[in-house]
Design a protein around this motif. Sequence first.
Motif, short mmCIF file in Angstrom:
data_model
loop_
_atom_site.label_atom_id
_atom_site.label_comp_id
_atom_site.label_asym_id
_atom_site.label_seq_id
_atom_site.Cartn_x
_atom_site.Cartn_y
_atom_site.Cartn_z
N UNK A 22 0.83 -1.20 0.00
CA UNK A 22 0.00 0.00 0.00
C UNK A 22 0.87 1.26 0.00
N UNK A 23 1.98 1.23 0.73
CA UNK A 23 2.86 2.39 0.80
C UNK A 23 3.51 2.67 -0.55
N UNK A 24 3.89 1.62 -1.25
CA UNK A 24 4.49 1.78 -2.57
C UNK A 24 3.46 2.26 -3.60
N UNK A 25 2.24 1.72 -3.52
CA UNK A 25 1.17 2.15 -4.43
C UNK A 25 0.86 3.63 -4.20
N UNK A 26 0.74 4.01 -2.93
CA UNK A 26 0.49 5.42 -2.60
C UNK A 26 1.66 6.29 -3.07
N UNK A 27 2.86 5.80 -2.93
CA UNK A 27 4.04 6.56 -3.34
C UNK A 27 4.02 6.89 -4.83
N UNK A 85 10.57 1.84 7.91
CA UNK A 85 11.00 0.58 7.29
C UNK A 85 12.49 0.54 6.99
N UNK A 86 13.27 1.42 7.58
CA UNK A 86 14.71 1.41 7.40
C UNK A 86 15.16 2.18 6.17
N UNK A 87 16.47 2.35 6.09
CA UNK A 87 17.06 3.15 5.02
C UNK A 87 16.72 2.66 3.63
N UNK A 88 16.78 1.36 3.41
CA UNK A 88 16.47 0.82 2.08
C UNK A 88 15.01 1.08 1.71
N UNK A 89 14.13 0.93 2.69
CA UNK A 89 12.71 1.22 2.45
C UNK A 89 12.49 2.68 2.14
N UNK A 90 13.22 3.55 2.84
CA UNK A 90 13.11 4.98 2.58
C UNK A 90 13.56 5.36 1.19
N UNK A 91 14.68 4.78 0.75
CA UNK A 91 15.18 5.04 -0.60
C UNK A 91 14.17 4.52 -1.63
N UNK A 92 13.61 3.35 -1.37
CA UNK A 92 12.64 2.78 -2.31
C UNK A 92 11.42 3.68 -2.43
#
Length: 185
Positions: A22-27, A85-92
Amino acid sequence: MFAGHFGLAAAVKAKTPNVPLWALMLSTQLLDVVFVPLLLSGAETLEPVAGEGYGGSLIHADYTHSLIGALLLAFLAGWGAGKLWGGRGGVAVGSVVFSHWLLVHRADMPLFPGNAGGLPLLGFGLWQVPAVSIVLESALVLLGAVLYFRSVTAGAERRRRGWAVAAGGIMGLLLTLSLVTDVVG
């Protein structure tokens, strides 16, 4: 070009399993989500373009869709996601937010908020070439569906593999339906 954005989100989900889908879709749509209140307030506008059904509006989003505005929204979303969700999640998440600026619009996006300086507007204008847009969007949908399906089925335990196959299949179906509605209108 919603389907292409959602296909990208599904592909990124496959590579960043700790970030919720959901976070990626919203992004993928965050620039447009922030655009809505500015549209309602009159600070940003939409203008129909005659004869174009696929992406048939000229957007005057001089704040949300300016290069600096998009980078700021991407940074803020990435920073928040990084906390969750951590650094990698933030970059994504930040990258997916910014992908909206790169992928879709005709030359209607300014560099600076409010189109300060009156510099030329930018955009690839893929909406203006429906055949190219449909091919690229289809590729993003296919890539997202395949990567998402592979990731959910590979990570599932043997007893839960049926649910994983169903989830992957449903995602592929939803992405395909999104593409069809983008193309048909």
